[in-house]
Design a protein around this motif. Structure first.
Motif, PDB file in Angstrom:
ATOM      1  N   ALA A  98       6.815  -0.552 -23.634  1.00  0.00           N
ATOM      2  CA  ALA A  98       7.433  -0.343 -24.941  1.00  0.00           C
ATOM      3  C   ALA A  98       6.508  -0.676 -26.096  1.00  0.00           C
ATOM      4  N   SER A  99       5.344  -1.255 -25.813  1.00  0.00           N
ATOM      5  CA  SER A  99       4.412  -1.659 -26.869  1.00  0.00           C
ATOM      6  C   SER A  99       3.410  -0.545 -27.150  1.00  0.00           C
ATOM      7  N   GLU A 100       2.476  -0.837 -28.000  1.00  0.00           N
ATOM      8  CA  GLU A 100       1.418   0.122 -28.325  1.00  0.00           C
ATOM      9  C   GLU A 100       0.180  -0.085 -27.457  1.00  0.00           C
ATOM     10  N   HIS A 101       0.300  -0.878 -26.400  1.00  0.00           N
ATOM     11  CA  HIS A 101      -0.867  -1.220 -25.577  1.00  0.00           C
ATOM     12  C   HIS A 101      -0.969  -0.277 -24.379  1.00  0.00           C
ATOM     13  N   GLY A 102      -1.058   0.998 -24.652  1.00  0.00           N
ATOM     14  CA  GLY A 102      -1.127   1.985 -23.585  1.00  0.00           C
ATOM     15  C   GLY A 102      -2.364   1.884 -22.737  1.00  0.00           C
ATOM     16  N   GLU A 103      -3.410   1.228 -23.244  1.00  0.00           N
ATOM     17  CA  GLU A 103      -4.656   1.133 -22.487  1.00  0.00           C
ATOM     18  C   GLU A 103      -4.507   0.262 -21.246  1.00  0.00           C
ATOM     19  N   VAL A 104      -3.491  -0.590 -21.183  1.00  0.00           N
ATOM     20  CA  VAL A 104      -3.296  -1.431 -20.002  1.00  0.00           C
ATOM     21  C   VAL A 104      -2.133  -0.947 -19.137  1.00  0.00           C
ATOM     22  N   LEU A 105      -1.549   0.190 -19.500  1.00  0.00           N
ATOM     23  CA  LEU A 105      -0.360   0.652 -18.773  1.00  0.00           C
ATOM     24  C   LEU A 105      -0.665   0.946 -17.314  1.00  0.00           C
ATOM     25  N   GLU A 106      -1.762   1.654 -17.035  1.00  0.00           N
ATOM     26  CA  GLU A 106      -2.086   1.988 -15.642  1.00  0.00           C
ATOM     27  C   GLU A 106      -2.284   0.730 -14.810  1.00  0.00           C
ATOM     28  N   SER A 107      -2.985  -0.255 -15.357  1.00  0.00           N
ATOM     29  CA  SER A 107      -3.192  -1.506 -14.627  1.00  0.00           C
ATOM     30  C   SER A 107      -1.876  -2.226 -14.405  1.00  0.00           C
ATOM     31  N   ALA A 108      -0.989  -2.195 -15.404  1.00  0.00           N
ATOM     32  CA  ALA A 108       0.308  -2.855 -15.288  1.00  0.00           C
ATOM     33  C   ALA A 108       1.156  -2.191 -14.199  1.00  0.00           C
ATOM     34  N   LEU A 109       1.129  -0.865 -14.110  1.00  0.00           N
ATOM     35  CA  LEU A 109       1.884  -0.162 -13.073  1.00  0.00           C
ATOM     36  C   LEU A 109       1.358  -0.494 -11.687  1.00  0.00           C
ATOM     37  N   ARG A 110       0.025  -0.543 -11.534  1.00  0.00           N
ATOM     38  CA  ARG A 110      -0.535  -0.889 -10.225  1.00  0.00           C
ATOM     39  C   ARG A 110      -0.190  -2.338  -9.856  1.00  0.00           C
ATOM     40  N   ALA A 111      -0.232  -3.232 -10.826  1.00  0.00           N
ATOM     41  CA  ALA A 111       0.123  -4.628 -10.562  1.00  0.00           C
ATOM     42  C   ALA A 111       1.574  -4.732 -10.122  1.00  0.00           C
ATOM     43  N   PHE A 112       2.457  -3.989 -10.795  1.00  0.00           N
ATOM     44  CA  PHE A 112       3.869  -4.015 -10.412  1.00  0.00           C
ATOM     45  C   PHE A 112       4.061  -3.481  -8.997  1.00  0.00           C
ATOM     46  N   GLU A 113       3.392  -2.391  -8.662  1.00  0.00           N
ATOM     47  CA  GLU A 113       3.531  -1.807  -7.324  1.00  0.00           C
ATOM     48  C   GLU A 113       3.094  -2.807  -6.247  1.00  0.00           C
ATOM     49  N   LEU A 114       1.953  -3.454  -6.476  1.00  0.00           N
ATOM     50  CA  LEU A 114       1.471  -4.440  -5.511  1.00  0.00           C
ATOM     51  C   LEU A 114       2.450  -5.597  -5.356  1.00  0.00           C
ATOM     52  N   LEU A 115       2.934  -6.115  -6.478  1.00  0.00           N
ATOM     53  CA  LEU A 115       3.828  -7.267  -6.424  1.00  0.00           C
ATOM     54  C   LEU A 115       5.188  -6.896  -5.842  1.00  0.00           C
ATOM     55  N   LEU A 116       5.655  -5.687  -6.108  1.00  0.00           N
ATOM     56  CA  LEU A 116       6.902  -5.218  -5.497  1.00  0.00           C
ATOM     57  C   LEU A 116       6.756  -5.147  -3.984  1.00  0.00           C
ATOM     58  N   LEU A 117       5.701  -4.509  -3.515  1.00  0.00           N
ATOM     59  CA  LEU A 117       5.481  -4.381  -2.074  1.00  0.00           C
ATOM     60  C   LEU A 117       5.333  -5.751  -1.417  1.00  0.00           C
ATOM     61  N   ARG A 118       4.615  -6.660  -2.080  1.00  0.00           N
ATOM     62  CA  ARG A 118       4.465  -8.001  -1.510  1.00  0.00           C
ATOM     63  C   ARG A 118       5.792  -8.732  -1.461  1.00  0.00           C
ATOM     64  N   GLU A 119       6.579  -8.620  -2.535  1.00  0.00           N
ATOM     65  CA  GLU A 119       7.831  -9.353  -2.649  1.00  0.00           C
ATOM     66  C   GLU A 119       8.831  -8.942  -1.569  1.00  0.00           C
ATOM     67  N   ILE A 120       8.836  -7.681  -1.183  1.00  0.00           N
ATOM     68  CA  ILE A 120       9.811  -7.217  -0.187  1.00  0.00           C
ATOM     69  C   ILE A 120       9.195  -7.110   1.216  1.00  0.00           C
ATOM     70  N   GLY A 121       7.995  -7.647   1.380  1.00  0.00           N
ATOM     71  CA  GLY A 121       7.398  -7.755   2.705  1.00  0.00           C
ATOM     72  C   GLY A 121       6.787  -6.494   3.258  1.00  0.00           C
ATOM     73  N   LEU A 122       6.406  -5.562   2.395  1.00  0.00           N
ATOM     74  CA  LEU A 122       5.842  -4.290   2.861  1.00  0.00           C
ATOM     75  C   LEU A 122       4.345  -4.153   2.576  1.00  0.00           C
ATOM     76  N   LEU A 123       3.737  -5.197   2.034  1.00  0.00           N
ATOM     77  CA  LEU A 123       2.304  -5.149   1.744  1.00  0.00           C
ATOM     78  C   LEU A 123       1.567  -5.975   2.783  1.00  0.00           C
ATOM     79  N   PRO A 124       0.651  -5.371   3.530  1.00  0.00           N
ATOM     80  CA  PRO A 124      -0.115  -6.163   4.501  1.00  0.00           C
ATOM     81  C   PRO A 124      -1.085  -7.097   3.782  1.00  0.00           C
ATOM     82  N   LEU A 125      -1.598  -8.058   4.510  1.00  0.00           N
ATOM     83  CA  LEU A 125      -2.651  -8.903   3.952  1.00  0.00           C
ATOM     84  C   LEU A 125      -3.854  -8.025   3.610  1.00  0.00           C
ATOM     85  N   LEU A 126      -4.477  -8.331   2.487  1.00  0.00           N
ATOM     86  CA  LEU A 126      -5.574  -7.491   1.996  1.00  0.00           C
ATOM     87  C   LEU A 126      -6.942  -8.133   2.206  1.00  0.00           C
TER      88      LEU A 126
END
Length: 249
Positions: free
Chosen positions: A125-153
């Motif tokens: 919702a902010s004007e910081h679009g330059e970090v949006l892609e990184s924020a989406l990838r961070a969310f995806e990783l943390l979601l997968l880890r939180e629900i037990g679907l991310l293997p150890l990296l």
């Protein structure tokens, strides 16, 4: 038996659909109770005070109660902070919501994931679009880890062999993290995967995971997308397809 009532619960609306001529069913994500379904009675009437509040990507405090699987909304207060995103930012937010609807079980609390979601929504919702892609990838990783679907990296999933910092590895749905082959279009080196594993292990990881993703977002995106589609049971998420269709116009 007394009807249980929850008050002042931090929440976001993930999706809403018609229940009757004047009411809606809301799929919500709450901090302390996870994903839930509520009926919002009379909310479609022009006189309803809930009508302009119960929108996706808006921080809310809700009160609800009932003993059935679908609880009844009692009160809703907008917590302010940002206006409704538009354009690509809105589609990114709806993409997050679609992931949560597919992957979270009902009434399974994930308070850390809720806080990460709230942080990403603020970025969207902010004007910081330059970090949006990184924020989406961070969310995806943390979601997968939180629900037990991310293997150890920090090791190859099938063999448990340690990663070599300079060799390339790729993340695949049925095999986890494995050594990349010539056929793999995207991969990261061992040092990059191990760095992600290290920051994922922090107590409050979002900011450090976001920073780590900034360096590898483009290579990480297709690998996470394939993994998420696999666990969602779809070839392409609806919001992703909508973005592709809009970009082709």
């Amino acid at each position: 038996m007394a009807t249980k009532r929850i008050s002042d619960e931090p929440a976001y609306v993930l999706h809403r659909y018609d229940w009757s001529e004047s009411s809606l069913i809301l799929e919500i994500f709450t901090r302390h109770h996870g994903r839930m379904a509520l009926v919002a009675k009379g909310v479609k009437r022009p006189s309803s005070s809930f009508r302009p509040i119960l929108l996706p990507l808006q921080p809310l405090h809700l009160a609800f109660g009932g003993d059935a699987e679908i609880k009844t909304l009692k009160a809703a207060e907008w917590q302010g902070g940002h206006v409704m995103p538009t354009g690509d930012a809105l589609m990114s937010g709806l993409y997050l919501n679609e992931l949560l609807l597919h992957l979270l079980a009902r009434e399974d609390p994930h308070p850390l994931l809720f806080d990460v979601y709230a942080s990403v929504v603020q970025i969207i919702a902010s004007e910081h679009g330059e970090v949006l892609e990184s924020a989406l990838r961070a969310f995806e990783l943390l979601l997968l880890r939180e629900i037990g679907l991310l293997p150890l990296l920090d090791a190859q999933t099938m063999t448990l062999l340690a990663l070599h910092p300079d060799e390339r590895y790729t993340l695949v749905p049925e095999g986890g993290l494995r050594q990349a082959s010539a056929a793999d279009r995207t991969s990261l080196n061992g040092a990059q995967w191990m760095s992600l594993q290290q920051v994922l292990g922090e107590r409050v990881p979002f900011v450090t995971v976001l920073r780590a993703c900034a360096e590898v977002a483009s290579a990480l995106k297709p690998q996470l997308r394939t993994l998420l589609n696999y666990h969602c049971g779809v070839s392409t998420l609806r919001t992703r397809q909508m973005m592709v269709d809009l970009q082709s116009l």
